[in-house]
Design an enzyme around this catalytic site. Structure first.
Site, PDB file in Angstrom:
ATOM      1  N   TYR A  83       0.886  -0.700   0.143  1.00 15.35           N
ATOM      2  CA  TYR A  83      -0.021   0.158  -0.276  1.00 15.35           C
ATOM      3  C   TYR A  83       0.958   1.062   0.233  1.00 15.35           C
ATOM      4  O   TYR A  83       1.070   1.644   0.745  1.00 15.35           O
ATOM      5  CB  TYR A  83      -1.218   0.235   1.381  1.00 15.35           C
ATOM      6  CG  TYR A  83      -2.160  -0.742   1.074  1.00 15.35           C
ATOM      7  CD1 TYR A  83      -2.100  -1.410   0.069  1.00 15.35           C
ATOM      8  CD2 TYR A  83      -2.929  -0.513   2.495  1.00 15.35           C
ATOM      9  CE1 TYR A  83      -3.480  -2.566  -0.281  1.00 15.35           C
ATOM     10  CE2 TYR A  83      -3.966  -2.255   2.210  1.00 15.35           C
ATOM     11  CZ  TYR A  83      -4.188  -2.860   1.427  1.00 15.35           C
ATOM     12  OH  TYR A  83      -5.711  -3.131   0.847  1.00 15.35           O
ATOM     13  N   LYS A 101      -1.352  -8.159  -2.505  1.00 17.30           N
ATOM     14  CA  LYS A 101      -2.540  -7.633  -2.050  1.00 17.30           C
ATOM     15  C   LYS A 101      -2.165  -5.765  -2.608  1.00 17.30           C
ATOM     16  O   LYS A 101      -1.967  -5.581  -1.848  1.00 17.30           O
ATOM     17  CB  LYS A 101      -3.136  -7.839  -1.066  1.00 17.30           C
ATOM     18  CG  LYS A 101      -4.293  -7.046  -0.854  1.00 17.30           C
ATOM     19  CD  LYS A 101      -4.936  -7.228   0.782  1.00 17.30           C
ATOM     20  CE  LYS A 101      -5.874  -6.220   0.973  1.00 17.30           C
ATOM     21  NZ  LYS A 101      -5.691  -5.081   2.283  1.00 17.30           N
TER      22      LYS A 101
HETATM   23  P1  FBP Z   1     -11.093  -3.641   2.953  1.00 18.61           P
HETATM   24  O1  FBP Z   1     -11.986  -4.594   2.118  1.00 18.61           O
HETATM   25  O2  FBP Z   1     -12.180  -3.277   4.431  1.00 18.61           O
HETATM   26  O3  FBP Z   1     -10.741  -2.241   2.147  1.00 18.61           O
HETATM   27  O4  FBP Z   1      -9.572  -4.457   3.841  1.00 18.61           O
HETATM   28  C1  FBP Z   1      -8.402  -4.279   3.105  1.00 18.61           C
HETATM   29  C2  FBP Z   1      -7.191  -3.613   3.574  1.00 18.61           C
HETATM   30  O5  FBP Z   1      -6.220  -4.062   3.036  1.00 18.61           O
HETATM   31  C3  FBP Z   1      -7.082  -4.562   5.215  1.00 18.61           C
HETATM   32  O6  FBP Z   1      -6.263  -5.939   5.497  1.00 18.61           O
HETATM   33  C4  FBP Z   1      -6.778  -3.041   5.996  1.00 18.61           C
HETATM   34  O7  FBP Z   1      -7.074  -2.963   7.209  1.00 18.61           O
HETATM   35  C5  FBP Z   1      -7.272  -1.898   5.572  1.00 18.61           C
HETATM   36  O8  FBP Z   1      -7.519  -2.776   4.460  1.00 18.61           O
HETATM   37  C6  FBP Z   1      -6.370  -1.281   4.959  1.00 18.61           C
HETATM   38  O9  FBP Z   1      -6.805  -0.145   4.350  1.00 18.61           O
HETATM   39  P2  FBP Z   1      -6.324   1.712   4.351  1.00 18.61           P
HETATM   40  O10 FBP Z   1      -4.671   1.280   4.548  1.00 18.61           O
HETATM   41  O11 FBP Z   1      -6.489   1.889   3.726  1.00 18.61           O
HETATM   42  O12 FBP Z   1      -6.247   2.433   5.822  1.00 18.61           O
END
Ligand code: FBP
Length: 305
Positions: A172, A205
């Site tokens: 991310y 992911k």
């Molecule tokens: P969601 O489907 O709720 O977006 O979950 C995916 C995820 O990767 C979770 O594992 C994680 O808690 C969340 O997104 C983190 O989102 P962000 O980093 O944008 O706060």
């Protein structure tokens, strides 16, 4: 259980892994309603840690109970359930053997400020003790602390794989010079996916990318070669290509809760772009259970086509 041709083909891309790790990748691919298709739908529930319990579990307060998420993942026929240590410890005995588990070994909260960074919150030994098939680890490419996370991932991957576990990486982009809008820029997301692949992730992911381009140099190349990034499915194709020309399992996250049609429309395009699946948290556990299961099953149907 005999592997399908598709799963055998996918495993052939990971031929440097040991039998334990390969076996655990195949467990992920051979469980749930998508078993054998080469596609995955995973339930992740680390949002309580990442965003806090009020934001995460108030819409459907059954979600405060760790058992709820195990049962949701099992009843919906997900390939796996991913969560931090506390949630997994809470149900690992009761639900042992019912669904593959992924222990999220690092986490960040929304209370701290400063450069985005995740901290190690559990270990490979915990994952083995709890019967997990994989560890899950988040990196933030772009952060000024990305080197720390890469280094930790390198060490934990080495240990996890040497003990036969698989490694799932949440990649991310955020922090450093990236503005919020840049975090999902197509060039940035594809870059983040590629970094995770280069770091040895078995499953990657990422977030669905938009058509914004962050890096002017990447923009020139995209324009020069007429790279197609207009539709979400074009952009997903580009991310799949960026992860070793489709030879790594790359899946896309669900994002904040939205209406059923919007979720399905987005995932339809993600599936058309060649994604290996989705990891859907808030859009499943923030709905009443039957609705969450129905939506997860509709998502799985998109991947069966
Ligand atoms: P969601 O489907 O709720 O977006 O979950 C995916 C995820 O990767 C979770 O594992 C994680 O808690 C969340 O997104 C983190 O989102 P962000 O980093 O944008 O706060």
């Amino acid at each position: 259980m005999a592997l399908t041709k598709k799963v055998s083909e996918i495993l052939s891309w990971y031929s440097s892994e040991n039998p334990g790790t390969l076996g655990n990748i195949s467990k992920l691919l051979m469980s749930g309603k998508l078993s054998g298709t080469g596609k995955l739908v995973i339930l992740p529930v680390d949002q309580g840690f990442e965003h806090g319990p009020i934001r995460s579990f108030t819409d459907n307060s059954e979600g405060y109970d760790p058992d709820y998420h195990f049962q949701l993942a099992i009843d919906a026929g997900c390939n796996a359930y991913a969560a931090p240590l506390g949630f997994l410890e809470s149900g690992a005995v009761k639900y042992a053997g019912q669904i593959p588990l992924i222990l999220k070994v690092n986490n960040a909260d929304s209370l701290s400020t400063g450069e985005p960074c995740q901290t190690i919150t559990s270990s490979v030994s915990d994952a083995l003790r709890l019967g997990c098939v994989a560890i899950g680890f988040t990196i933030y490419p772009g952060s000024n602390l990305s080197g720390k996370m890469y280094n930790e991932l390198r060490n934990l991957s080495l240990e996890a794989k040497s003990k036969g576990l698989a490694v799932v990486v949440w990649s991310y982009p955020r922090g450093g010079s990236l503005a919020k809008a840049d975090e999902t820029a197509i060039d940035v997301v594809a870059y983040a996916a590629h970094i995770a692949a280069q770091m040895g992730a078995n499953i990657i992911k990422i977030k669905p990318p938009d058509n914004h381009i962050y890096d002017p140099e990447a923009k020139k190349v995209i324009e020069k070669f007429g790279l197609k990034i207009d539709t979400l499915s074009d952009r997903v194709k580009h991310c799949v290509k960026s992860t070793f020309n489709g030879k790594r399992i790359v899946i896309f996250s669900g994002g904040p809760a939205k209406g059923r049609d919007a979720v399905l429309e987005e995932i339809q395009q993600v599936a058309e772009g060649g994604s290996f699946g989705s990891i859907v948290g808030r859009n499943s556990f923030q709905r009443p259970k039957e609705e969450g299961i129905k939506l997860l099953n509709e998502i799985m149907d998109l991947y069966k086509k």
